[in-house]
Scaffold this active site. Structure first.
Site, PDB file in Angstrom:
ATOM      1  N   ASN A   7       0.879  -1.175   0.000  1.00 15.15           N
ATOM      2  CA  ASN A   7       0.000   0.000   0.000  1.00 15.15           C
ATOM      3  C   ASN A   7       0.914   1.223   0.000  1.00 15.15           C
ATOM      4  OD1 ASN A   7      -1.780   2.046   0.496  1.00 15.15           O
ATOM      5  ND2 ASN A   7      -2.702   1.134   2.318  1.00 15.15           N
ATOM      6  N   ARG A  91      -2.502  -2.074  -3.545  1.00 19.60           N
ATOM      7  CA  ARG A  91      -3.700  -1.263  -3.364  1.00 19.60           C
ATOM      8  C   ARG A  91      -3.609  -0.076  -4.330  1.00 19.60           C
ATOM      9  NH1 ARG A  91      -4.921   3.290   1.012  1.00 19.60           N
ATOM     10  NH2 ARG A  91      -7.068   3.643   0.424  1.00 19.60           N
ATOM     11  N   HIS A 180     -12.703   3.120   0.025  1.00 18.89           N
ATOM     12  CA  HIS A 180     -12.701   2.084   1.065  1.00 18.89           C
ATOM     13  C   HIS A 180     -13.435   0.824   0.587  1.00 18.89           C
ATOM     14  CE1 HIS A 180     -12.675   5.555   4.235  1.00 18.89           C
ATOM     15  NE2 HIS A 180     -11.444   5.117   4.078  1.00 18.89           N
ATOM     16  N   ARG A 241     -11.557  15.758   7.673  1.00 15.43           N
ATOM     17  CA  ARG A 241     -12.287  16.172   6.460  1.00 15.43           C
ATOM     18  C   ARG A 241     -13.712  16.576   6.819  1.00 15.43           C
ATOM     19  NH1 ARG A 241     -10.907  10.892   3.601  1.00 15.43           N
ATOM     20  NH2 ARG A 241      -8.721  11.111   3.051  1.00 15.43           N
ATOM     21  N   PHE A 285     -10.506  10.094  18.366  1.00 14.82           N
ATOM     22  CA  PHE A 285     -11.690   9.859  19.203  1.00 14.82           C
ATOM     23  C   PHE A 285     -11.358   9.462  20.636  1.00 14.82           C
ATOM     24  CE2 PHE A 285     -15.615  10.474  16.898  1.00 14.82           C
ATOM     25  CZ  PHE A 285     -15.116  10.818  15.662  1.00 14.82           C
ATOM     26  N   ARG A 286     -10.118   9.020  20.872  1.00 15.52           N
ATOM     27  CA  ARG A 286      -9.752   8.731  22.270  1.00 15.52           C
ATOM     28  C   ARG A 286      -9.765  10.036  23.065  1.00 15.52           C
ATOM     29  NH1 ARG A 286      -5.153   4.871  19.967  1.00 15.52           N
ATOM     30  NH2 ARG A 286      -5.396   6.443  18.370  1.00 15.52           N
ATOM     31  N   GLY A 334     -14.922   2.770  14.550  1.00 11.68           N
ATOM     32  CA  GLY A 334     -16.026   1.800  14.525  1.00 11.68           C
ATOM     33  C   GLY A 334     -15.713   0.552  15.335  1.00 11.68           C
ATOM     34  N   GLU A 385      -8.075  -5.002   5.281  1.00 13.85           N
ATOM     35  CA  GLU A 385      -7.936  -4.704   3.857  1.00 13.85           C
ATOM     36  C   GLU A 385      -6.776  -5.485   3.236  1.00 13.85           C
ATOM     37  OE1 GLU A 385      -8.463  -0.632   5.253  1.00 13.85           O
ATOM     38  OE2 GLU A 385      -9.193  -0.159   3.252  1.00 13.85           O
TER      39      GLU A 385
HETATM   40  P1  AMP Z   1      -8.047   4.171  11.117  1.00 15.44           P
HETATM   41  O1  AMP Z   1      -8.019   5.286  10.118  1.00 15.44           O
HETATM   42  O2  AMP Z   1      -9.030   3.102  10.769  1.00 15.44           O
HETATM   43  O3  AMP Z   1      -6.680   3.637  11.447  1.00 15.44           O
HETATM   44  O4  AMP Z   1      -8.597   4.827  12.489  1.00 15.44           O
HETATM   45  C1  AMP Z   1      -7.829   5.729  13.219  1.00 15.44           C
HETATM   46  C2  AMP Z   1      -8.706   6.401  14.251  1.00 15.44           C
HETATM   47  O5  AMP Z   1      -9.319   5.427  15.105  1.00 15.44           O
HETATM   48  C3  AMP Z   1      -7.942   7.290  15.214  1.00 15.44           C
HETATM   49  O6  AMP Z   1      -7.743   8.584  14.710  1.00 15.44           O
HETATM   50  C4  AMP Z   1      -8.872   7.333  16.427  1.00 15.44           C
HETATM   51  O7  AMP Z   1      -9.801   8.395  16.248  1.00 15.44           O
HETATM   52  C5  AMP Z   1      -9.637   6.019  16.352  1.00 15.44           C
HETATM   53  N1  AMP Z   1      -9.268   5.120  17.450  1.00 15.44           N
HETATM   54  C6  AMP Z   1      -8.198   4.298  17.514  1.00 15.44           C
HETATM   55  N2  AMP Z   1      -8.192   3.627  18.692  1.00 15.44           N
HETATM   56  C7  AMP Z   1      -9.281   4.025  19.390  1.00 15.44           C
HETATM   57  C8  AMP Z   1      -9.836   3.713  20.663  1.00 15.44           C
HETATM   58  N3  AMP Z   1      -9.266   2.826  21.464  1.00 15.44           N
HETATM   59  N4  AMP Z   1     -10.979   4.340  21.031  1.00 15.44           N
HETATM   60  C9  AMP Z   1     -11.591   5.224  20.217  1.00 15.44           C
HETATM   61  N5  AMP Z   1     -11.113   5.571  18.995  1.00 15.44           N
HETATM   62  C10 AMP Z   1      -9.983   4.982  18.578  1.00 15.44           C
END
Ligand code: AMP
Length: 398
Positions: A7, A91, A180, A241, A285-286, A334, A385
């Site tokens: 990727n 990818r 996605h 975004r 989101f943490r 999610g 993925e």
């Molecule tokens: P991704 O782009 O799928 O890698 O998702 C990254 C995002 O997932 C991060 O910016 C966080 O906002 C969220 N994230 C990762 N770990 C956690 C967690 N333990 N609790 C809540 N949100 C999380």
């Protein structure tokens, strides 16, 4: 067969070596700051310690050479030589209308991917650099391109057309493509598998909520709508975004702030979403969950607006499919955010959803998080993925 999944971004490259028989990841890693000072390769074999090495990587060919060296290293490598790698899966972000499926890479395929560069100027050229670098170093190994847009090519015209002059579609192919796709396809199929139901019998909504976020409606095994558009900027509110906005806002900000189109696009891509909504508190989101729990008004605003927006899209896709059987949550937020899932599902009472809070607090499993009497099933399906790309690559090479 051992399959190398690549990727490739403009200055980074993620890789995994996957055994297609056992579907095990044998090793994975990341090259960062390619073409920039301070380049670094991280390599993690399945059984062994993660290594981080700072080493010059003037270009992607050098980065891939380092990846191949790491995989074949006599001490820490996972294959004896490159002949053990049966195929490479790449990818590729944008396949336009040309690719509704993954393809074996040939000179002609490369030309067509190049023709899609206009549609994804930040991503496709980087993906092509990765493909060309791999072909140079592994000239006899078959390679496959797996497109982010391909799964969404089954959308009907009424879902992919914008209310714009039709000539823009005819001249420039301006339409909704969606992204996605590998994740939406993997998660929706896996949901049917876990439930022991036929994929072709289900109406599934997949909420891919990561830093980038998109949602799709999958009816009888085919994508019928998705929230991202010509570019990944459309749709849900994301980490940074904006997602959907009134297009006239662009002109309004241009006048008020004396900004160019490029500057405003930068704001919409990098400074908006929950980061912007929380008045720059965080895109993570943490941090937002912690802020929400502490009563921080910026975090509360961002979380509430984000969840309301996802719930509205779910409603739209229930309408698009005339019903829904399963709602799946996947990707960083999610998969790991029970609070976000709760806040979204609070808006969906009309679907008869009853979350089981104990199950909602579990992590890392493919599970239904609703009670047995819930009218609609809500699931958490961790996306994969890389595995989906490896499966596609194996299918085409065999
Ligand atoms: P991704 O782009 O799928 O890698 O998702 C990254 C995002 O997932 C991060 O910016 C966080 O906002 C969220 N994230 C990762 N770990 C956690 C967690 N333990 N609790 C809540 N949100 C999380």
């Amino acid at each position: 067969m051992k399959i190398l999944v690549i990727n490739c971004g403009s200055s980074s490259l993620k890789f995994q070596l996957i055994d297609s028989d056992s579907e095990e990841c044998l090793a994975k890693g990341l090259c960062e700051r390619i073409g920039i000072d301070g380049s670094m390769i991280t390599y993690a074999p399945k059984s062994g310690d993660k290594e981080k090495t700072e080493t010059p990587m003037p270009d992607h060919t050098e980065a891939i050479r380092l990846v191949l060296d790491a995989l074949t290293n006599p001490k820490t490598g996972v294959v004896k030589n490159l002949d053990e790698i049966g195929a490479v899966g790449h990818r590729v972000v944008h396949g336009g209308e040309k690719f509704a499926e993954s393809v074996l890479i040939t000179d002609d395929v490369i030309k067509i991917i190049e023709e899609c560069n206009d549609l994804a100027p930040l991503h496709n050229p980087a993906n092509l650099i990765g493909i060309n670098a791999c072909r140079k170093l592994m000239p006899n190994t078959p390679m496959v391109a797996v497109f982010d847009t391909a799964f969404h090519q089954t959308m009907p015209e009424e879902a992919y057309m914008y209310g714009l002059p039709y000539e823009y579609y005819k001249k420039y192919k301006i339409r909704r493509y969606g992204f996605h796709g590998t994740s939406h396809s993997y998660v929706s199929k896996r949901a049917a598998e876990v439930l022991g139901k036929k994929y072709e019998d289900l109406k599934i909504i997949v909420c891919h909520l990561g830093n980038g976020a998109s949602i799709s409606a999958v009816k009888n095994g085919k994508c019928v709508d998705t929230s991202m558009g010509l570019t990944p900027l459309q749709g849900l509110i994301m980490g940074t975004r904006s997602g959907d906005i009134d297009p006239a806002i662009i002109e309004f900000i241009a006048h008020k702030e004396n900004k160019s189109i490029d500057e405003i696009m930068n704001v919409l891509n990098k400074k908006s979403g929950v980061l912007g909504l929380s008045d720059n508190l965080s895109s993570d989101f943490r941090d937002l969950e912690a802020g929400y729990n502490n009563g921080d008004e910026n975090a509360i605003r961002a979380m509430k607006t984000y969840c309301y927006n996802v719930a509205k899209y779910v409603g739209a896709y229930v309408a698009a499919m005339n019903g829904v059987d399963v709602i799946c949550f996947t990707a960083g937020v999610g998969e790991n955010g029970p609070m976000v899932r709760n806040m979204i599902c609070e808006h969906l009472g009309y679907l008869g959803i009853k979350l089981d809070q104990e199950l909602n607090n579990k992590r890392g499993e493919d599970i239904a998080i609703t009670t047995p009497d819930s009218k609609t099933t809500v699931m958490v399906i961790p996306t994969n993925e890389e595995l989906a790309i490896a499966r596609e690559t194996c299918r085409l090479v065999k």
